[in-house]
Design a protein around this motif. Sequence first.
Motif, PDB file in Angstrom:
ATOM      1  N   TRP A  50      65.978 104.264  16.583  1.00 51.06           N
ATOM      2  CA  TRP A  50      66.620 103.655  15.418  1.00 51.06           C
ATOM      3  C   TRP A  50      67.135 104.724  14.466  1.00 51.06           C
ATOM      4  N   LYS A  51      66.312 105.719  14.170  1.00 53.76           N
ATOM      5  CA  LYS A  51      66.730 106.774  13.235  1.00 53.76           C
ATOM      6  C   LYS A  51      67.970 107.494  13.747  1.00 53.76           C
ATOM      7  N   LYS A  52      67.998 107.774  15.036  1.00 49.18           N
ATOM      8  CA  LYS A  52      69.157 108.442  15.633  1.00 49.18           C
ATOM      9  C   LYS A  52      70.392 107.535  15.543  1.00 49.18           C
ATOM     10  N   PHE A  53      70.220 106.273  15.918  1.00 45.16           N
ATOM     11  CA  PHE A  53      71.324 105.317  15.870  1.00 45.16           C
ATOM     12  C   PHE A  53      71.833 105.136  14.449  1.00 45.16           C
ATOM     13  N   GLU A  54      70.916 104.993  13.501  1.00 42.93           N
ATOM     14  CA  GLU A  54      71.293 104.777  12.105  1.00 42.93           C
ATOM     15  C   GLU A  54      72.085 105.971  11.569  1.00 42.93           C
ATOM     16  N   ALA A  55      71.628 107.174  11.872  1.00 43.92           N
ATOM     17  CA  ALA A  55      72.334 108.373  11.399  1.00 43.92           C
ATOM     18  C   ALA A  55      73.734 108.458  12.004  1.00 43.92           C
ATOM     19  N   THR A  56      73.835 108.201  13.296  1.00 42.70           N
ATOM     20  CA  THR A  56      75.132 108.242  13.976  1.00 42.70           C
ATOM     21  C   THR A  56      76.072 107.173  13.415  1.00 42.70           C
ATOM     22  N   SER A  57      75.531 105.999  13.180  1.00 45.71           N
ATOM     23  CA  SER A  57      76.347 104.899  12.656  1.00 45.71           C
ATOM     24  C   SER A  57      76.832 105.182  11.242  1.00 45.71           C
ATOM     25  N   LYS A  58      75.971 105.756  10.416  1.00 46.53           N
ATOM     26  CA  LYS A  58      76.386 106.095   9.053  1.00 46.53           C
ATOM     27  C   LYS A  58      77.520 107.113   9.079  1.00 46.53           C
ATOM     28  N   GLU A  99      81.765  95.460   5.927  1.00 50.33           N
ATOM     29  CA  GLU A  99      80.831  94.500   6.532  1.00 50.33           C
ATOM     30  C   GLU A  99      79.873  95.199   7.490  1.00 50.33           C
ATOM     31  N   LEU A 100      80.395  96.130   8.276  1.00 51.58           N
ATOM     32  CA  LEU A 100      79.543  96.880   9.202  1.00 51.58           C
ATOM     33  C   LEU A 100      78.531  97.743   8.450  1.00 51.58           C
ATOM     34  N   LYS A 101      78.975  98.314   7.364  1.00 52.57           N
ATOM     35  CA  LYS A 101      78.074  99.134   6.545  1.00 52.57           C
ATOM     36  C   LYS A 101      76.939  98.275   5.994  1.00 52.57           C
ATOM     37  N   GLU A 102      77.287  97.096   5.489  1.00 47.62           N
ATOM     38  CA  GLU A 102      76.277  96.185   4.954  1.00 47.62           C
ATOM     39  C   GLU A 102      75.335  95.695   6.057  1.00 47.62           C
ATOM     40  N   LYS A 103      75.888  95.404   7.223  1.00 51.02           N
ATOM     41  CA  LYS A 103      75.094  94.948   8.365  1.00 51.02           C
ATOM     42  C   LYS A 103      74.078  96.014   8.761  1.00 51.02           C
ATOM     43  N   LEU A 104      74.498  97.261   8.774  1.00 50.41           N
ATOM     44  CA  LEU A 104      73.606  98.368   9.113  1.00 50.41           C
ATOM     45  C   LEU A 104      72.515  98.524   8.058  1.00 50.41           C
ATOM     46  N   GLN A 105      72.876  98.395   6.784  1.00 50.95           N
ATOM     47  CA  GLN A 105      71.874  98.510   5.711  1.00 50.95           C
ATOM     48  C   GLN A 105      70.837  97.397   5.799  1.00 50.95           C
ATOM     49  N   LYS A 106      71.288  96.164   6.053  1.00 52.00           N
ATOM     50  CA  LYS A 106      70.361  95.036   6.166  1.00 52.00           C
ATOM     51  C   LYS A 106      69.431  95.222   7.360  1.00 52.00           C
ATOM     52  N   ARG A 107      69.995  95.666   8.480  1.00 51.17           N
ATOM     53  CA  ARG A 107      69.179  95.867   9.678  1.00 51.17           C
ATOM     54  C   ARG A 107      68.170  96.991   9.448  1.00 51.17           C
ATOM     55  N   GLY A 108      68.584  98.026   8.739  1.00 52.17           N
ATOM     56  CA  GLY A 108      67.675  99.125   8.418  1.00 52.17           C
ATOM     57  C   GLY A 108      66.516  98.667   7.555  1.00 52.17           C
ATOM     58  N   ALA A 109      66.811  97.828   6.564  1.00 50.40           N
ATOM     59  CA  ALA A 109      65.758  97.295   5.695  1.00 50.40           C
ATOM     60  C   ALA A 109      64.811  96.400   6.490  1.00 50.40           C
ATOM     61  N   LYS A 123      62.056  96.147  20.832  1.00 52.56           N
ATOM     62  CA  LYS A 123      62.879  97.231  21.380  1.00 52.56           C
ATOM     63  C   LYS A 123      64.154  96.658  21.998  1.00 52.56           C
ATOM     64  N   GLU A 124      64.027  95.562  22.722  1.00 58.13           N
ATOM     65  CA  GLU A 124      65.192  94.939  23.347  1.00 58.13           C
ATOM     66  C   GLU A 124      66.146  94.383  22.294  1.00 58.13           C
ATOM     67  N   LYS A 125      65.612  93.802  21.226  1.00 61.26           N
ATOM     68  CA  LYS A 125      66.453  93.285  20.140  1.00 61.26           C
ATOM     69  C   LYS A 125      67.210  94.423  19.467  1.00 61.26           C
ATOM     70  N   GLU A 126      66.538  95.544  19.252  1.00 57.05           N
ATOM     71  CA  GLU A 126      67.195  96.700  18.633  1.00 57.05           C
ATOM     72  C   GLU A 126      68.319  97.224  19.528  1.00 57.05           C
ATOM     73  N   GLN A 127      68.071  97.264  20.826  1.00 57.65           N
ATOM     74  CA  GLN A 127      69.097  97.736  21.750  1.00 57.65           C
ATOM     75  C   GLN A 127      70.302  96.802  21.747  1.00 57.65           C
ATOM     76  N   GLU A 128      70.059  95.497  21.665  1.00 56.05           N
ATOM     77  CA  GLU A 128      71.146  94.525  21.603  1.00 56.05           C
ATOM     78  C   GLU A 128      71.955  94.707  20.309  1.00 56.05           C
ATOM     79  N   PHE A 129      71.256  94.877  19.189  1.00 58.74           N
ATOM     80  CA  PHE A 129      71.939  95.111  17.917  1.00 58.74           C
ATOM     81  C   PHE A 129      72.785  96.373  18.009  1.00 58.74           C
TER      82      PHE A 129
END
Length: 153
Positions: A50-58, A99-109, A123-129
């Motif tokens: 998640w941390k890797k994905f979140e950083a890359t997405s930001k 919208e994508l930025k907000e979606k990422l912030q909500k998912r992070g929270a 883990k599977e839900k996170e991979q789908e997201f």
Amino acid sequence: MAGTILTSCGKTTKDDASAVKEDVTELNKDLVQGAKDTGTETKDAVEADWKKFEATSKLAIESSEAQIKELRTKVATVDKAEKVKLTAKLDELEKKNAELKEKLQKRGAAFKEDVNEINQSTKEKEQEFEREFTHDMDELGTALKDLFKDNVK
């Protein structure tokens, strides 16, 4: 003599049953510990992913924001009819990026709240997201790159 044999067989059976019971108890303890260890490993792996994905997405979102700003200055130089059309497209893309930025912030929270309850389904839900989010970011990036392609004369 027959009595001795029967008595000794009964004692051996009781000893065997006792040993089996101890083995089963020990095996259950091992299984419980193994489940805890697996849960911890899964939790650590999901958190790291998640941390890797979140950083890359930001970074991708910031890059899209920079591209949009750059394209806005480029749109300012085209004729009025094209300017209106391109500005509308840019506004749409900017909205999608927000919208994508907000979606990422909500998912992070939500992820931080649920961090203690991570398991294989989490883990599977996170991979789908992550797949869906990456797909949306790719579409946005393609749209930004193709903005001026339709307008080449």
